[in-house]
Motif scaffolding. Structure first.
Motif, short mmCIF file in Angstrom:
data_model
loop_
_atom_site.label_atom_id
_atom_site.label_comp_id
_atom_site.label_asym_id
_atom_site.label_seq_id
_atom_site.Cartn_x
_atom_site.Cartn_y
_atom_site.Cartn_z
N LEU A 1 9.46 -66.08 -30.51
CA LEU A 1 10.31 -67.07 -31.15
C LEU A 1 11.79 -66.75 -30.97
O LEU A 1 12.61 -67.66 -30.78
CB LEU A 1 9.96 -67.19 -32.63
N LEU A 2 12.13 -65.47 -30.99
CA LEU A 2 13.52 -65.06 -30.74
C LEU A 2 13.91 -65.36 -29.30
O LEU A 2 15.01 -65.87 -29.04
CB LEU A 2 13.72 -63.58 -31.03
N LEU B 1 -0.61 -69.74 -33.43
CA LEU B 1 0.51 -69.78 -34.39
C LEU B 1 1.69 -70.55 -33.83
O LEU B 1 2.29 -71.38 -34.53
CB LEU B 1 0.94 -68.36 -34.76
N THR B 2 2.02 -70.31 -32.57
CA THR B 2 3.16 -70.98 -31.94
C THR B 2 2.93 -72.48 -31.87
O THR B 2 3.84 -73.28 -32.17
CB THR B 2 3.42 -70.41 -30.54
N ARG B 3 1.72 -72.89 -31.51
CA ARG B 3 1.41 -74.32 -31.46
C ARG B 3 1.49 -74.93 -32.86
O ARG B 3 1.99 -76.04 -33.04
CB ARG B 3 0.04 -74.57 -30.84
N GLY B 4 1.01 -74.22 -33.86
CA GLY B 4 1.08 -74.72 -35.24
C GLY B 4 2.51 -74.92 -35.69
O GLY B 4 2.85 -75.94 -36.30
N PRO C 1 8.87 -72.64 -27.48
CA PRO C 1 8.32 -71.28 -27.52
C PRO C 1 7.02 -71.11 -26.75
O PRO C 1 6.72 -70.01 -26.28
CB PRO C 1 8.09 -71.02 -29.01
N THR C 2 6.26 -72.18 -26.58
CA THR C 2 5.00 -72.05 -25.84
C THR C 2 5.24 -71.78 -24.36
O THR C 2 4.33 -71.35 -23.66
CB THR C 2 4.13 -73.31 -26.01
#
Length: 188
Positions: free
Chosen positions: A81-82, A49-52, A27-28
Protein backbone atom coordinates in the motif's frame (compact mmCIF):
# COMPACT_ATOMS: atom_id res chain seq x y z
CA UNK A 1 -19.09 5.31 0.14
CA UNK A 2 -20.70 7.61 2.69
CA UNK A 3 -19.98 7.04 6.38
CA UNK A 4 -20.07 8.86 9.69
CA UNK A 5 -16.77 10.11 11.08
CA UNK A 6 -16.03 10.76 14.75
CA UNK A 7 -14.31 14.13 14.32
CA UNK A 8 -13.53 16.62 11.60
CA UNK A 9 -10.35 15.93 9.66
CA UNK A 10 -7.52 18.32 10.43
CA UNK A 11 -6.32 20.59 7.63
CA UNK A 12 -3.02 18.68 7.51
CA UNK A 13 -4.80 15.33 7.17
CA UNK A 14 -6.98 16.65 4.36
CA UNK A 15 -3.97 18.05 2.49
CA UNK A 16 -1.97 14.84 2.99
CA UNK A 17 -4.81 12.69 1.66
CA UNK A 18 -5.49 15.01 -1.29
CA UNK A 19 -1.80 15.01 -2.28
CA UNK A 20 -1.65 11.24 -2.05
CA UNK A 21 -4.63 10.83 -4.37
CA UNK A 22 -2.72 12.70 -7.09
CA UNK A 23 0.08 10.11 -7.19
CA UNK A 24 -1.73 6.96 -6.11
CA UNK A 25 -1.58 3.86 -8.30
CA UNK A 26 -3.72 0.75 -8.12
CA UNK A 27 -2.21 -1.37 -5.30
CA UNK A 28 -3.13 -4.59 -7.10
CA UNK A 29 -0.57 -3.68 -9.77
CA UNK A 30 2.24 -3.66 -7.17
CA UNK A 31 3.86 -7.04 -6.59
CA UNK A 32 3.81 -8.49 -3.08
CA UNK A 33 7.35 -8.57 -1.67
CA UNK A 34 8.13 -12.30 -1.57
CA UNK A 35 11.05 -11.68 0.81
CA UNK A 36 8.50 -10.65 3.44
CA UNK A 37 5.54 -12.89 2.54
CA UNK A 38 7.13 -15.83 0.79
CA UNK A 39 4.41 -18.45 1.01
CA UNK A 40 1.65 -18.60 -1.62
CA UNK A 41 -1.11 -18.50 1.02
CA UNK A 42 0.39 -15.29 2.46
CA UNK A 43 0.48 -13.60 -0.93
CA UNK A 44 -3.07 -14.79 -1.66
CA UNK A 45 -4.24 -13.29 1.63
CA UNK A 46 -2.60 -9.96 0.75
CA UNK A 47 -4.26 -10.04 -2.69
CA UNK A 48 -7.69 -10.65 -1.10
CA UNK A 49 -7.14 -7.81 1.38
CA UNK A 50 -5.96 -5.44 -1.36
CA UNK A 51 -8.98 -6.23 -3.53
CA UNK A 52 -11.30 -5.70 -0.55
CA UNK A 53 -9.77 -2.30 0.16
CA UNK A 54 -10.03 -1.39 -3.55
CA UNK A 55 -13.73 -2.32 -3.44
CA UNK A 56 -14.28 0.09 -0.56
CA UNK A 57 -14.37 -2.35 2.34
CA UNK A 58 -13.39 -0.60 5.56
CA UNK A 59 -13.24 -3.56 7.96
CA UNK A 60 -11.41 -6.77 7.16
CA UNK A 61 -10.34 -9.82 9.15
CA UNK A 62 -7.35 -12.11 8.70
CA UNK A 63 -7.68 -15.44 10.46
CA UNK A 64 -4.53 -17.55 10.27
CA UNK A 65 -3.18 -20.23 12.57
CA UNK A 66 -0.45 -19.43 15.05
CA UNK A 67 2.97 -19.42 13.39
CA UNK A 68 1.74 -18.89 9.82
CA UNK A 69 3.04 -15.34 9.51
CA UNK A 70 0.18 -12.96 10.30
CA UNK A 71 2.60 -10.16 11.15
CA UNK A 72 4.54 -10.78 7.93
CA UNK A 73 1.27 -10.58 5.99
CA UNK A 74 0.49 -7.25 7.68
CA UNK A 75 3.98 -5.88 6.97
CA UNK A 76 3.91 -7.00 3.32
CA UNK A 77 0.42 -5.50 2.88
CA UNK A 78 1.59 -2.21 4.36
CA UNK A 79 4.61 -2.22 2.02
CA UNK A 80 2.36 -2.83 -0.98
CA UNK A 81 0.00 0.00 0.00
CA UNK A 82 2.90 2.36 0.69
CA UNK A 83 4.55 1.50 -2.65
CA UNK A 84 1.24 2.30 -4.38
CA UNK A 85 1.05 5.58 -2.45
CA UNK A 86 -2.36 4.44 -1.23
CA UNK A 87 -1.53 5.19 2.42
CA UNK A 88 0.89 7.33 4.37
CA UNK A 89 0.21 6.57 8.06
CA UNK A 90 -0.40 3.24 9.75
CA UNK A 91 -1.34 2.37 13.33
CA UNK A 92 -0.40 -1.14 14.44
CA UNK A 93 -2.30 -1.88 17.66
CA UNK A 94 -1.41 -4.69 20.05
CA UNK A 95 -2.71 -5.67 23.46
CA UNK A 96 0.62 -6.34 25.21
CA UNK A 97 4.04 -4.68 25.32
CA UNK A 98 5.76 -7.91 24.28
CA UNK A 99 3.71 -7.92 21.05
CA UNK A 100 4.55 -4.25 20.51
CA UNK A 101 8.27 -5.04 20.69
CA UNK A 102 7.85 -8.02 18.33
CA UNK A 103 5.93 -5.86 15.84
CA UNK A 104 8.53 -3.10 16.03
CA UNK A 105 11.27 -5.68 15.39
CA UNK A 106 9.35 -7.11 12.41
CA UNK A 107 9.02 -3.65 10.82
CA UNK A 108 12.70 -2.92 11.46
CA UNK A 109 13.70 -6.21 9.83
CA UNK A 110 11.38 -6.18 6.82
CA UNK A 111 10.85 -2.46 6.20
CA UNK A 112 14.06 -0.82 7.42
CA UNK A 113 13.53 2.28 5.28
CA UNK A 114 10.04 2.99 6.64
CA UNK A 115 10.07 5.27 9.70
CA UNK A 116 8.50 3.28 12.53
CA UNK A 117 7.88 4.31 16.11
CA UNK A 118 6.68 2.37 19.14
CA UNK A 119 4.80 4.57 21.60
CA UNK A 120 6.42 3.54 24.87
CA UNK A 121 3.78 4.74 27.33
CA UNK A 122 0.79 6.96 27.93
CA UNK A 123 1.66 10.63 27.66
CA UNK A 124 4.10 10.16 24.78
CA UNK A 125 2.86 11.94 21.68
CA UNK A 126 2.73 10.04 18.42
CA UNK A 127 5.47 11.29 16.15
CA UNK A 128 3.87 12.67 12.96
CA UNK A 129 7.02 12.15 10.88
CA UNK A 130 6.74 8.39 11.41
CA UNK A 131 4.84 6.29 8.90
CA UNK A 132 4.12 3.31 11.16
CA UNK A 133 3.12 3.75 14.78
CA UNK A 134 3.12 0.66 17.00
CA UNK A 135 1.10 1.12 20.17
CA UNK A 136 -0.74 -0.85 22.82
CA UNK A 137 -4.48 -0.44 23.01
CA UNK A 138 -4.16 0.60 26.64
CA UNK A 139 -1.91 3.51 25.70
CA UNK A 140 -4.08 4.52 22.75
CA UNK A 141 -7.17 4.64 24.98
CA UNK A 142 -5.54 7.60 26.74
CA UNK A 143 -4.27 9.29 23.57
CA UNK A 144 -6.77 8.89 20.72
CA UNK A 145 -8.84 12.00 21.45
CA UNK A 146 -5.85 14.17 20.53
CA UNK A 147 -5.96 13.11 16.87
CA UNK A 148 -8.40 13.78 14.05
CA UNK A 149 -10.41 11.03 12.42
CA UNK A 150 -8.11 11.20 9.37
CA UNK A 151 -4.78 10.87 11.17
CA UNK A 152 -4.27 7.18 10.24
CA UNK A 153 -5.09 5.62 6.89
CA UNK A 154 -4.91 1.99 8.03
CA UNK A 155 -5.18 0.42 11.46
CA UNK A 156 -3.98 -3.14 11.97
CA UNK A 157 -5.31 -4.72 15.17
CA UNK A 158 -3.28 -7.71 16.36
CA UNK A 159 -5.24 -10.25 18.42
CA UNK A 160 -8.34 -8.31 17.41
CA UNK A 161 -10.74 -10.63 19.23
CA UNK A 162 -9.54 -9.02 22.48
CA UNK A 163 -9.83 -5.46 21.22
CA UNK A 164 -13.32 -4.74 19.94
CA UNK A 165 -15.27 -4.02 23.10
CA UNK A 166 -15.85 -1.05 25.40
CA UNK A 167 -13.26 1.72 25.43
CA UNK A 168 -11.09 -0.16 22.91
CA UNK A 169 -13.97 -0.03 20.43
CA UNK A 170 -14.22 3.75 20.89
CA UNK A 171 -10.54 4.04 19.92
CA UNK A 172 -11.16 2.12 16.71
CA UNK A 173 -14.36 4.01 15.90
CA UNK A 174 -12.69 7.39 16.39
CA UNK A 175 -10.46 6.95 13.32
CA UNK A 176 -11.77 6.95 9.75
CA UNK A 177 -9.29 4.35 8.61
CA UNK A 178 -9.37 0.95 7.01
CA UNK A 179 -9.35 -1.48 9.94
CA UNK A 180 -7.77 -4.89 9.55
CA UNK A 181 -8.04 -7.36 12.40
CA UNK A 182 -5.59 -10.24 12.61
CA UNK A 183 -6.01 -13.22 14.89
CA UNK A 184 -5.47 -16.94 15.15
CA UNK A 185 -8.70 -17.42 17.09
CA UNK A 186 -11.12 -14.54 16.39
CA UNK A 187 -13.97 -16.25 18.24
CA UNK A 188 -11.91 -17.07 21.34
Amino acid sequence: HFRDVATVYSQEDLERRAARRQTRVDPTTIAVDARIAGYPYQRECIDVLTRGIAQGRRKLLVEMATGTGKTRVAVALIKRLLDANAISRVLFLVDRNTLAKQAEDAFAEHLPGVPTYRVPRTGERIKPEKVVTVCTLQTMVNEYTGYSAGYFDVIIIDECHRSIYGEYRRVLDSFDAVKIGIAATPLD
